[in-house]
Design a protein around this motif. Structure first.
Motif, PDB file in Angstrom:
ATOM      1  N   LYS A 393      -4.972 -75.881 -21.835  1.00 28.62           N
ATOM      2  CA  LYS A 393      -5.363 -74.879 -21.191  1.00 28.62           C
ATOM      3  C   LYS A 393      -7.090 -75.369 -21.448  1.00 28.62           C
ATOM      4  O   LYS A 393      -7.416 -75.496 -22.475  1.00 28.62           O
ATOM      5  N   VAL A 394      -7.468 -75.077 -19.962  1.00 23.73           N
ATOM      6  CA  VAL A 394      -8.974 -75.396 -19.968  1.00 23.73           C
ATOM      7  C   VAL A 394      -9.599 -74.426 -19.014  1.00 23.73           C
ATOM      8  O   VAL A 394      -8.832 -73.397 -18.738  1.00 23.73           O
ATOM      9  N   ARG A 395     -10.761 -74.733 -18.545  1.00 22.39           N
ATOM     10  CA  ARG A 395     -11.567 -73.790 -17.738  1.00 22.39           C
ATOM     11  C   ARG A 395     -12.137 -74.792 -16.642  1.00 22.39           C
ATOM     12  O   ARG A 395     -12.533 -75.833 -17.034  1.00 22.39           O
ATOM     13  N   ASP A 398     -15.234 -76.630 -17.862  1.00 20.49           N
ATOM     14  CA  ASP A 398     -14.903 -77.817 -18.612  1.00 20.49           C
ATOM     15  C   ASP A 398     -15.055 -79.086 -17.684  1.00 20.49           C
ATOM     16  O   ASP A 398     -15.753 -80.137 -18.178  1.00 20.49           O
ATOM     17  N   GLN A 450     -12.488 -69.134 -15.789  1.00 23.46           N
ATOM     18  CA  GLN A 450     -11.153 -68.668 -15.697  1.00 23.46           C
ATOM     19  C   GLN A 450     -10.289 -69.603 -16.443  1.00 23.46           C
ATOM     20  O   GLN A 450     -10.289 -70.981 -16.188  1.00 23.46           O
ATOM     21  N   GLN A 451      -9.322 -69.164 -17.326  1.00 21.46           N
ATOM     22  CA  GLN A 451      -8.420 -70.120 -18.040  1.00 21.46           C
ATOM     23  C   GLN A 451      -7.258 -70.544 -17.082  1.00 21.46           C
ATOM     24  O   GLN A 451      -6.725 -69.740 -16.320  1.00 21.46           O
ATOM     25  N   THR A 453      -4.213 -73.894 -16.581  1.00 23.34           N
ATOM     26  CA  THR A 453      -3.360 -74.502 -17.349  1.00 23.34           C
ATOM     27  C   THR A 453      -3.042 -76.051 -16.506  1.00 23.34           C
ATOM     28  O   THR A 453      -2.680 -76.040 -15.410  1.00 23.34           O
TER      29      THR A 453
END
Length: 482
Positions: A393-395, A398, A450-451, A453
């Protein structure tokens, strides 16, 4: 009856009974009506609830609708061999299905997956060598399939953006060489049209089916499915389910040579309207070439300081030298925008991504987004995703944060800072991360926070399966011969 008798009847007070109403008739025959209606009602209820009974009904529906043999002759198991001939390398997937087209184990895993580099497009002038590069993968894949199943096991070679980008007849020659190789060397079932350049929209649709199938999402409402962004070497695909209302508003006019924006699919008893678009020449490796075109004599601000070399893509060579002052995050962002042609193509729809392309309207089908391929690879190499985990899980932000660090790194220090990055990719790490951030936020319009996947593999039952389009192709290939 004589006249006198008639008069006596009229005066006796008796009358002929009135005709029966429709309701009276229904009441009179209510028993027979119930005997017919109740079984029909039960059948209707069974058909209504049946689609939610199995996570694999979608595939079974397709097989039953398109089968070529009677149900009692459907084999208890079947195999499929799918080659993903991408721009960065060639990969082979071997799948095994039961009679309901549910994935079952091959040994301890649910698929056999092997890959090698470079891809077919690296042999642009040498089609025979391109075909021969697949021999080791073919031999291994064929050895996995039991002898008695080989003649009925479909083998497909789907070439993607790398071959699409080749000029002249180079692509056709390579594909023909691969067809000849399969005919001469393989005992698998190979049709002439099974070796082809995969249409970009088809690739995106297969990817969407693959991930939603593995997650058990098929058959649910479109709002419960997940959207997919797949960043390959030569192209990037976005696919997600939209509402029927949004589908009706889709632009009828599409760019020349492109497929319609919306693809209708019937999966597990439910009709989906799938927004899918493939952006050719916007994959990660193709984007490097576009970014290097923006270089001047003083070098490119996306290249790590200390690198002086060249970059080859699509049969062409590009100067890839760093600027005297090294790489710069802000200057590289500007180049990434130019590579995406964000400010060059006007948007004639309500809302666009980039290049004047309709964005599908957004909606619930896009709120849960899975991004695959090079997004996962670079995130793991840059250190903000665990390379040992199949998902992360990232944004989008990142990628920008990782780019800040990469752009400040000199080439001589890069190997120790990024030990998991291949030597050939190190000079372009700043460029790649900046492009990925720009693609997500500027190109696709995602909120930076926003997250999303990152996905490389999806857990299916007790195993991990590659989150790639070949599974969707395998499902179609096996279904089409039943």
């Amino acid at each position: 009856m004589d006249l006198e008798s008639t008069k006596m009847l009229k005066h006796s007070g008796r009358h002929s009974p009135p005709p029966e109403s429709f309701a009276d008739k229904i009441y009179q025959f209510r028993g027979a009506f119930l005997m017919v209606a109740l079984p029909l009602l039960l059948v209707t209820l069974i058909l209504y609830v049946r689609p939610s009974a199995s996570s694999n009904e979608s595939i079974e529906d397709y097989a039953l609708t398109h089968r070529k043999i009677s149900p009692d002759r459907i084999p208890s198991e079947s195999f499929a061999v799918i080659f993903d001939a991408g721009s960065s390398g060639s990969r082979v997937h071997v799948f095994r299905f039961d009679r309901n087209l549910d994935l079952v184990h091959i040994g301890k895993d649910l698929e056999v997956f092997l890959q090698l580099k470079p891809g077919l497009s690296a042999y642009a002038q040498y089609p025979q060598q391109a075909a021969e590069s697949l021999i080791s993968l073919l031999d291994k894949a064929e050895s996995v399939v039991p002898l008695e199943f080989r003649s009925m096991t479909p083998v497909r070679v789907g070439a993607t953006a790398g071959l699409r980008a080749l000029e002249g007849d180079a692509s056709d020659k390579i594909l023909q060489a691969v067809r000849d190789l399969l005919k001469q060397r393989s005992t698998l079932k190979s049709e002439p049209n099974a070796v082809a350049v995969l249409d970009g929209n088809q690739e995106g649709a297969f990817q969407w089916v693959t991930i939603n199938y593995l997650l058990g999402k098929l058959g649910r409402d479109y709002s419960d499915t997940v959207g997919v962004v797949d960043l390959g070497g030569g192209s990037v695909q976005m696919a997600y389910a939209i509402s029927e209302t949004s589908a009706a508003k889709a632009p009828k006019k599409v760019p020349d040579g492109e497929d319609p924006y919306v693809k209708e699919m019937f999966l597990r008893g439910r009709k989906y309207y799938l927004y899918v678009h493939s952006y050719l020449r916007y994959g990660l490796l193709a984007a490097r070439a576009e970014s290097l075109k923006q270089s001047d004599d003083s070098g490119n601000p996306c290249i790590l300081a200390g690198y002086d070399g060249s970059y080859k893509y699509g049969g062409k060579s590009f100067n890839a030298s760093s600027s005297p002052s090294g790489s710069s995050l802000n200057e590289c962002k500007s180049i990434a925008r130019k590579a995406l042609k964000v400010d060059e193509s006007p948007c004639t729809h309500m809302k666009c991504t980039f290049g004047g392309i309709w964005n599908g309207g957004g909606g619930d089908g896009q709120k849960n987004l899975f991004v695959a391929s090079f997004f996962f690879d670079r995130a793991a190499e840059a250190g903000f995703a665990d390379p040992k985990s199949p998902v992360a899980k990232v944004r989008p932000v990142d990628f920008e944060d990782a780019a800040k660090k990469a752009c400040q790194t000199k080439l001589e220090d890069a190997k120790s800072t990024y030990p998991h990055v291949e030597d050939g990719n190190l000079p372009y790490l700043c460029m790649d991360l900046v492009y990925q951030y720009t693609l997500l936020v500027v190109g696709f319009g995602l909120d930076p926070f926003q997250q999303i996947t990152l996905v490389k593999q999806v857990k299916y039952h007790d195993s991990l399966v590659e989150a790639a389009w070949p599974l969707g192709s395998a499902i179609e290939a096996v279904s089409s011969i039943r």
